[in-house]
Motif scaffolding. Structure first.
Motif, PDB file in Angstrom:
ATOM      1  N   LYS A   1       0.839  -1.196   0.000  1.00 33.13           N
ATOM      2  CA  LYS A   1       0.000   0.000   0.000  1.00 33.13           C
ATOM      3  C   LYS A   1       0.876   1.248   0.000  1.00 33.13           C
ATOM      4  N   GLY A   2       0.492   2.200  -0.834  1.00 33.81           N
ATOM      5  CA  GLY A   2       1.183   3.482  -0.823  1.00 33.81           C
ATOM      6  C   GLY A   2       2.539   3.441  -1.486  1.00 33.81           C
ATOM      7  N   ILE A   3       2.584   3.331  -2.830  1.00 36.87           N
ATOM      8  CA  ILE A   3       3.849   3.311  -3.567  1.00 36.87           C
ATOM      9  C   ILE A   3       3.831   4.446  -4.582  1.00 36.87           C
ATOM     10  N   ALA A   4       4.833   5.308  -4.532  1.00 37.02           N
ATOM     11  CA  ALA A   4       5.011   6.363  -5.534  1.00 37.02           C
ATOM     12  C   ALA A   4       6.092   5.913  -6.511  1.00 37.02           C
ATOM     13  N   ILE A   5       5.708   5.733  -7.779  1.00 40.07           N
ATOM     14  CA  ILE A   5       6.626   5.269  -8.818  1.00 40.07           C
ATOM     15  C   ILE A   5       6.728   6.392  -9.842  1.00 40.07           C
ATOM     16  N   GLU A   6       7.843   7.121  -9.845  1.00 40.06           N
ATOM     17  CA  GLU A   6       7.930   8.351 -10.616  1.00 40.06           C
ATOM     18  C   GLU A   6       9.259   8.452 -11.367  1.00 40.06           C
TER      19      GLU A   6
ATOM     20  N   VAL B   1       6.053  -3.058 -15.195  1.00 41.76           N
ATOM     21  CA  VAL B   1       5.483  -2.879 -13.849  1.00 41.76           C
ATOM     22  C   VAL B   1       4.286  -3.808 -13.708  1.00 41.76           C
ATOM     23  N   LEU B   2       4.249  -4.575 -12.614  1.00 43.68           N
ATOM     24  CA  LEU B   2       3.103  -5.431 -12.310  1.00 43.68           C
ATOM     25  C   LEU B   2       2.602  -5.081 -10.911  1.00 43.68           C
ATOM     26  N   ILE B   3       1.339  -4.672 -10.822  1.00 46.44           N
ATOM     27  CA  ILE B   3       0.716  -4.285  -9.555  1.00 46.44           C
ATOM     28  C   ILE B   3      -0.336  -5.339  -9.219  1.00 46.44           C
ATOM     29  N   TYR B   4      -0.123  -6.083  -8.119  1.00 48.90           N
ATOM     30  CA  TYR B   4      -1.000  -7.201  -7.767  1.00 48.90           C
ATOM     31  C   TYR B   4      -1.548  -7.018  -6.354  1.00 48.90           C
ATOM     32  N   GLU B   5      -2.870  -6.960  -6.251  1.00 43.91           N
ATOM     33  CA  GLU B   5      -3.538  -6.846  -4.956  1.00 43.91           C
ATOM     34  C   GLU B   5      -2.869  -5.777  -4.076  1.00 43.91           C
ATOM     35  N   THR B   6      -2.682  -4.633  -4.680  1.00 43.16           N
ATOM     36  CA  THR B   6      -1.996  -3.513  -4.021  1.00 43.16           C
ATOM     37  C   THR B   6      -2.873  -2.278  -4.104  1.00 43.16           C
ATOM     38  N   GLU B   7      -2.747  -1.395  -3.133  1.00 44.99           N
ATOM     39  CA  GLU B   7      -3.623  -0.237  -3.011  1.00 44.99           C
ATOM     40  C   GLU B   7      -2.809   1.052  -2.948  1.00 44.99           C
ATOM     41  N   ASP B   8      -3.362   2.092  -3.558  1.00 41.40           N
ATOM     42  CA  ASP B   8      -2.805   3.445  -3.464  1.00 41.40           C
ATOM     43  C   ASP B   8      -1.425   3.526  -4.119  1.00 41.40           C
ATOM     44  N   VAL B   9      -1.408   3.419  -5.444  1.00 35.66           N
ATOM     45  CA  VAL B   9      -0.176   3.496  -6.225  1.00 35.66           C
ATOM     46  C   VAL B   9      -0.256   4.712  -7.144  1.00 35.66           C
ATOM     47  N   GLN B  10       0.814   5.504  -7.168  1.00 34.76           N
ATOM     48  CA  GLN B  10       0.933   6.610  -8.109  1.00 34.76           C
ATOM     49  C   GLN B  10       2.030   6.270  -9.108  1.00 34.76           C
ATOM     50  N   LEU B  11       1.643   6.156 -10.359  1.00 35.93           N
ATOM     51  CA  LEU B  11       2.570   5.807 -11.430  1.00 35.93           C
ATOM     52  C   LEU B  11       2.609   6.995 -12.390  1.00 35.93           C
ATOM     53  N   GLU B  12       3.634   7.861 -12.252  1.00 29.53           N
ATOM     54  CA  GLU B  12       3.656   9.110 -13.005  1.00 29.53           C
ATOM     55  C   GLU B  12       5.014   9.351 -13.659  1.00 29.53           C
ATOM     56  N   ASP B  13       4.976   9.856 -14.895  1.00 33.04           N
ATOM     57  CA  ASP B  13       6.161  10.350 -15.602  1.00 33.04           C
ATOM     58  C   ASP B  13       7.219   9.265 -15.817  1.00 33.04           C
TER      59      ASP B  13
ATOM     60  N   LYS C   1      -0.504   8.407 -14.711  1.00 35.21           N
ATOM     61  CA  LYS C   1      -0.544   9.711 -15.360  1.00 35.21           C
ATOM     62  C   LYS C   1       0.779  10.042 -16.045  1.00 35.21           C
ATOM     63  N   ASN C   2       0.678  10.510 -17.283  1.00 35.59           N
ATOM     64  CA  ASN C   2       1.806  11.073 -18.030  1.00 35.59           C
ATOM     65  C   ASN C   2       2.962  10.089 -18.173  1.00 35.59           C
ATOM     66  N   ASN C   3       2.641   8.825 -18.459  1.00 37.85           N
ATOM     67  CA  ASN C   3       3.664   7.820 -18.731  1.00 37.85           C
ATOM     68  C   ASN C   3       3.743   7.540 -20.225  1.00 37.85           C
ATOM     69  N   LEU C   4       4.914   7.124 -20.681  1.00 37.73           N
ATOM     70  CA  LEU C   4       5.086   6.664 -22.054  1.00 37.73           C
ATOM     71  C   LEU C   4       5.167   5.146 -22.029  1.00 37.73           C
ATOM     72  N   VAL C   5       4.234   4.491 -22.699  1.00 37.70           N
ATOM     73  CA  VAL C   5       4.196   3.027 -22.792  1.00 37.70           C
ATOM     74  C   VAL C   5       4.371   2.702 -24.273  1.00 37.70           C
ATOM     75  N   ALA C   6       5.578   2.307 -24.664  1.00 33.06           N
ATOM     76  CA  ALA C   6       5.889   2.239 -26.094  1.00 33.06           C
ATOM     77  C   ALA C   6       6.762   1.037 -26.429  1.00 33.06           C
ATOM     78  N   GLY C   7       6.485   0.451 -27.585  1.00 26.72           N
ATOM     79  CA  GLY C   7       7.342  -0.602 -28.125  1.00 26.72           C
ATOM     80  C   GLY C   7       7.238  -1.927 -27.403  1.00 26.72           C
ATOM     81  N   ASN C   8       6.205  -2.099 -26.577  1.00 30.41           N
ATOM     82  CA  ASN C   8       6.033  -3.357 -25.856  1.00 30.41           C
ATOM     83  C   ASN C   8       5.236  -4.345 -26.707  1.00 30.41           C
TER      84      ASN C   8
END
Length: 433
Positions: free
Chosen positions: A227-232, A247-259, A280-287
């Motif tokens: 719970k409560g992970i800032a990934i920036e 990134v794999l988020i499993y049974e987790t709460e309150d994650v900020q995935l930005e930039d 928010k504001n992530n680039l997901v490319a070439g996967n």
């Protein structure tokens, strides 16, 4: 290991002040530690110093070039049992290979500093057990050779808090940074490669991952039951294993995935049965697959992201959710529509997923037909006749590339002649009947 007679010179400063102890030659390091007053500095010159050793008082150990502490493949190379210990510029090698044996064990202590050191051919690099408020910075980590299942973690945080992990480099470890029941830790500027998971969260709260580079692992981040992970501002690159995720988020709460940038992974981002996620504001490319959802995900806000050049844009199963937040959506390079008023938002909704991507989940061999003429027609018919549901997995305000707004007059220039031709054709047909 063969012992060598020690020659040491002692330099005592003013009474009641710290002293500097200089080890001129190869030495019995434990004896030197035992004889050195608290709050002193030990300077290790080039040579191999025999471990394992235990530090049970506040000390600073600084190593010159070529200073090595060798554990002889027995137990922890260095065990720290006192607060305010510093280790800087030392190579630490050959820990035992038993469970949780490490190059350095920080055992229920506070305010240690480990910096500019190399931990190599060790099972775990640094094991932090209890305590906290440590700074671990600019170190190099690698475990024993072999499959990742036989290696230990680079930095293992167990029931600890308030640690700063800054600008470390790790390769050939099991997990780069492993957090178990640990909170309020900062991981900034680290580089991790050739690991199972670059960073692995288990039952941990309020942690920050910022400006790291994770590449060539199986997973960049694996977050489970936390719970409560800032990934920036991180880069997740080339996790290419068929089970690999940026990134794999499993049974987790309150994650900020930005930039962040999630580039050239087998799977970019996966949400599995998680809650309260801001993307928010992530680039997901070439996967191979850009975005995956499974299970019941709730309170997911996704806006201002760019999904480009992914072979399969989305694979969305389980509970549907909105793919946008408020009135700003995401840019999808497989979205085709018009921007009539120049606000950079498409006039019709983007539908995430398709019947083809849903079938891929059940029948993976259908990927053989990717971009085939039949599949292209199938997906075009879906869009043409609105066969996709509007109830979920929909970006209501998809972004389009900026440009001049569509001049409606051009629509009429095309439609009027087309309508006239259609009218004349229908009229001629009636005459023939």
């Amino acid at each position: 290991m063969k012992k060598v007679v020690a020659l040491t010179s002692w330099l005592f400063l003013l009474p009641f002040s710290s002293s500097i102890v200089k080890a001129d030659t190869i030495t019995d390091l434990q004896s030197l530690i035992d004889q050195t007053p608290p709050n002193s500095e030990i300077h290790l010159e080039r040579g191999v110093y025999e471990g394992p050793v235990v530090i049970d008082k506040p000390l600073t150990i600084k190593g010159g070039q070529g200073a090595i502490i060798d554990g002889g493949k027995s137990d922890n190379v260095v065990t720290i049992q006192a607060d305010d210990v510093t280790i800087r510029g030392v190579t630490i090698q050959h820990s035992g290979k038993g469970a949780q044996q490490a190059g350095i064990l920080l055992d229920k202590v506070k305010a240690a500093t480990v910096s500019e050191s190399t931990l190599t051919n060790v099972h775990y690099g640094i094991l932090v057990r209890g305590g906290g408020s440590h700074t671990i910075s600019r170190n190099h980590f690698s475990s024993y050779p072999g499959h990742f299942s036989t290696r230990g973690n680079g930095i293992h945080l167990l029931a600890t808090k308030n640690n700063r992990l800054i600008e470390n480099e790790m390769t050939n470890v099991q997990d780069g940074i492993y957090l178990d029941e640990s909170s309020n830790n900062e991981m900034n500027g680290n580089t991790i490669s050739e690991a199972r998971y670059a960073t692995h969260f288990m039952f941990s709260t309020n942690n920050s991952v910022k400006d790291n580079h994770f590449f060539g692992n199986i997973n960049g981040i694996m977050a489970m039951n936390s719970k409560g992970i800032a990934i920036e501002e991180n880069t997740f690159e080339k996790q290419l294993n068929y089970r690999g995720f940026g990134v794999l988020i499993y049974e987790t709460e309150d994650v900020q995935l930005e930039d962040n940038e999630l580039l050239y992974n087998h799977n970019g981002l996966s949400l599995q049965s998680s809650n309260k996620i801001l993307i928010k504001n992530n680039l997901v490319a070439g996967n191979y697959i850009g975005l995956i959802t499974e299970g019941k995900n709730s309170d997911v806000q996704m806006s201002e992201n760019r999904l480009e050049g992914n072979i399969i844009q989305t694979k969305l199963t389980g509970t549907a959710f909105s793919l946008d937040d408020g009135e700003v959506g995401n840019y999808w390079d497989d979205y085709h529509s018009y921007d009539l008023n120049g606000d950079s938002i498409g006039e019709i909704a983007y539908h995430g997923g398709s019947s083809y991507s849903s079938l891929l989940h059940q029948y993976p061999h259908l990927q053989f037909y990717f971009e085939s003429p039949a599949m292209t027609v199938w997906q075009s018919v879906e869009k043409m006749f609105s066969l996709q549901s509007d109830e979920g997995n929909t970006d209501r305000f998809p972004l389009v590339k900026q440009g001049k707004p569509l001049d409606v007059s051009y629509v009429f220039i095309v439609l009027i002649p087309l309508g006239a031709v259609l009218y004349l054709w229908m009229r001629k047909r009636r005459e023939l009947e």
